[in-house]
Motif scaffolding. Structure first.
Motif, PDB file in Angstrom:
ATOM      1  N   GLY A 263       0.792  -1.220   0.000  1.00  0.00           N
ATOM      2  CA  GLY A 263       0.000   0.000   0.000  1.00  0.00           C
ATOM      3  C   GLY A 263       0.825   1.269   0.000  1.00  0.00           C
ATOM      4  N   ASP A 267      -0.905   3.411  -2.825  1.00  0.00           N
ATOM      5  CA  ASP A 267      -1.951   4.325  -2.368  1.00  0.00           C
ATOM      6  C   ASP A 267      -2.178   5.471  -3.355  1.00  0.00           C
ATOM      7  OD1 ASP A 267      -2.578   2.891  -0.153  1.00  0.00           O
ATOM      8  OD2 ASP A 267      -1.440   4.123   1.270  1.00  0.00           O
ATOM      9  N   ALA A 270      -4.955   4.765  -5.888  1.00  0.00           N
ATOM     10  CA  ALA A 270      -6.281   4.345  -5.419  1.00  0.00           C
ATOM     11  C   ALA A 270      -7.391   5.010  -6.235  1.00  0.00           C
ATOM     12  CB  ALA A 270      -6.455   4.683  -3.944  1.00  0.00           C
ATOM     13  N   GLY A 271      -8.285   4.204  -6.767  1.00  0.00           N
ATOM     14  CA  GLY A 271      -9.430   4.706  -7.506  1.00  0.00           C
ATOM     15  C   GLY A 271      -9.116   5.261  -8.876  1.00  0.00           C
ATOM     16  N   PHE A 316      -5.674  -6.020  -1.999  1.00  0.00           N
ATOM     17  CA  PHE A 316      -5.084  -4.681  -2.148  1.00  0.00           C
ATOM     18  C   PHE A 316      -5.147  -4.192  -3.595  1.00  0.00           C
ATOM     19  CE2 PHE A 316      -0.889  -7.068  -2.166  1.00  0.00           C
ATOM     20  CZ  PHE A 316      -0.430  -6.682  -3.417  1.00  0.00           C
ATOM     21  N   PRO A 319      -8.995  -1.818  -4.387  1.00  0.00           N
ATOM     22  CA  PRO A 319      -9.169  -0.370  -4.233  1.00  0.00           C
ATOM     23  C   PRO A 319      -8.519   0.477  -5.321  1.00  0.00           C
ATOM     24  CG  PRO A 319      -8.455  -1.387  -2.166  1.00  0.00           C
ATOM     25  CD  PRO A 319      -8.267  -2.389  -3.240  1.00  0.00           C
ATOM     26  N   LEU A 320      -7.696  -0.135  -6.157  1.00  0.00           N
ATOM     27  CA  LEU A 320      -7.023   0.634  -7.210  1.00  0.00           C
ATOM     28  C   LEU A 320      -7.965   0.966  -8.363  1.00  0.00           C
ATOM     29  CD1 LEU A 320      -3.686  -1.415  -7.428  1.00  0.00           C
ATOM     30  CD2 LEU A 320      -4.134   0.630  -6.066  1.00  0.00           C
TER      31      LEU A 320
END
Length: 390
Positions: A263, A267, A270-271, A316, A319-320
């Motif tokens: 992460g 991070d 993300a999205g 994990f 969420p990407l």
């Protein structure tokens, strides 16, 4: 080397391969190469004969034998010409005693056989694999490459694929040296195609390794958009740069992940991803045609660890994805624990995702995904699924 000495050399090598399989040591090819580096007296015919003995014993023995002698005696029980070479000569193996039992023949280790998705096709897992090529559209077209490989045949459903006979020396060809083709199994090409990568998208290859599928995605994107190749093993990821240069695939970003703390590097994405490919670490049961000794390395405990790691990576990866984004999950494995069951468990944990049909002409629908096998599709064994976010 005498014929008997070749058999003894094969026994010695099998002892080393068995020990490496148990301890996580070097692969058989590496051990064979090292063995002959220190035995300059062995000619090319000697090396070829020893290698054939070694792999014949490995291919016929599903469960890891106690010793190399046990493995070769098993082969000798089926091949009288080899049995005759257990003659007790100065450099040959001792005669086979009546009470000596050879390794029982088999294809799939006894403990994992019930877990294979298509048990009726187990025998094909140890057949000889062909050489599949992917034509690199960043540099050429199928029509332009075809004359370079007159022995090749097209692969239905894969417009950029050609198939050559087993052992064809592709890497000596001008087309490979110039980056116009890549060696890539048809199943891997199909998985890349199922990602539906296009110019302008943001695509993350989350377990990129040396980048075989990354390069296929780059060709589909025509060098436009954002393509990130991520992996937690530095040495594997480092192999991508020279391959990308040869293929003319510029602009690929590489991202080294800290295993267990991915992460920290991910991070920022993300999205944002339109497509995330998770070609997860797996048992490799689908690749036993190319690496038969892998059967001896796989254990129930290792399979448990792999299944847990696959689930962790999927968690994990999820969420990407941007809303409407596509997660493609793939394993070169034929156990339902790693394929069908893994997808079902993911959907339970992530109800915002749904299974989407795989738009390909090869393979068979299996548990919300697509199963490829050597008999049905002529590919290595794979399971993959398309999971849509939102």
């Amino acid at each position: 080397m005498t014929p008997a000495a070749r058999v003894q050399a094969a026994i010695d090598l099998l002892d080393a391969i068995i020990a490496a399989a148990r301890d996580g040591g070097p692969a058989a090819d590496t051990l064979i190469a090292t063995y002959f580096k220190t035995r300059r007296y062995a000619g090319s015919k000697d090396r070829r004969a020893v290698r054939e003995h070694v792999y014949a014993a490995i291919r016929r023995t599903a469960d890891c034998p106690e010793t190399g002698r046990v493995a070769l005696i098993g082969l000798a029980r089926e091949q009288p010409d080899i049995a005759a070479l257990f003659d007790g000569s100065s450099h040959g193996p001792a005669p086979i005693m009546p009470e000596e039992a050879g390794a029982a023949p088999g294809i799939v280790p006894s403990w994992i056989a019930p877990l294979i998705a298509q048990p009726v096709e187990q025998e094909a897992l140890l057949g000889r694999a062909p050489v599949d090529l992917r034509i690199n559209r960043l540099k050429t077209t199928p029509e332009a490459v075809a004359p370079d490989f007159p022995d090749a045949t097209p692969i239905p459903g894969l417009p950029d694929a050609l198939r050559l006979p087993e052992g064809w020396p592709v890497e000596r060809s001008e087309a490979w040296i110039a980056g116009r083709v890549e060696v890539q199994d048809a199943g891997s090409q199909l998985i890349s195609m199922a990602c539906d990568a296009q110019a302008g998208l943001t695509v993350i290859d989350l377990c990129a390794g040396a980048g075989g599928k990354t390069l296929a995605l780059a060709a589909d994107m025509a060098g436009k958009g954002r393509l990130i190749a991520a992996d937690s093993i530095r040495s594997r990821l480092a192999r991508l740069a020279p391959r990308a240069e040869r293929a003319g695939a510029s602009g690929i970003e590489t991202l080294l992940l800290d295993q267990g703390h991915e992460g920290r590097a991910l991070d920022a994405f993300a999205g944002q991803a339109d497509i995330v490919l998770v070609d997860a670490p797996c048992s490799g049961t689908g690749t036993w045609r190319r690496n038969p000794e892998a059967r001896w390395r796989l254990t129930p405990a290792r399979l448990d660890r792999l299944v847990s790691e696959q689930a962790r990576i999927l968690d994990f990866a999820a969420p990407l994805l941007a809303p409407g984004g596509l997660l493609v999950y793939a394993v070169c494995a034929l156990t339902d624990r790693e394929g069908r069951d893994q997808v079902e468990a993911f959907l339970t944990r992530h109800p915002g995702f749904t299974v989407e049909a795989v738009p390909v002409t090869m393979g068979r629908v299996h548990g919300g995904g697509c199963l490829l096998t050597p008999v049905h599709d002529g590919t290595d064994g794979f399971f993959f699924a398309r999971l849509r976010h939102g």
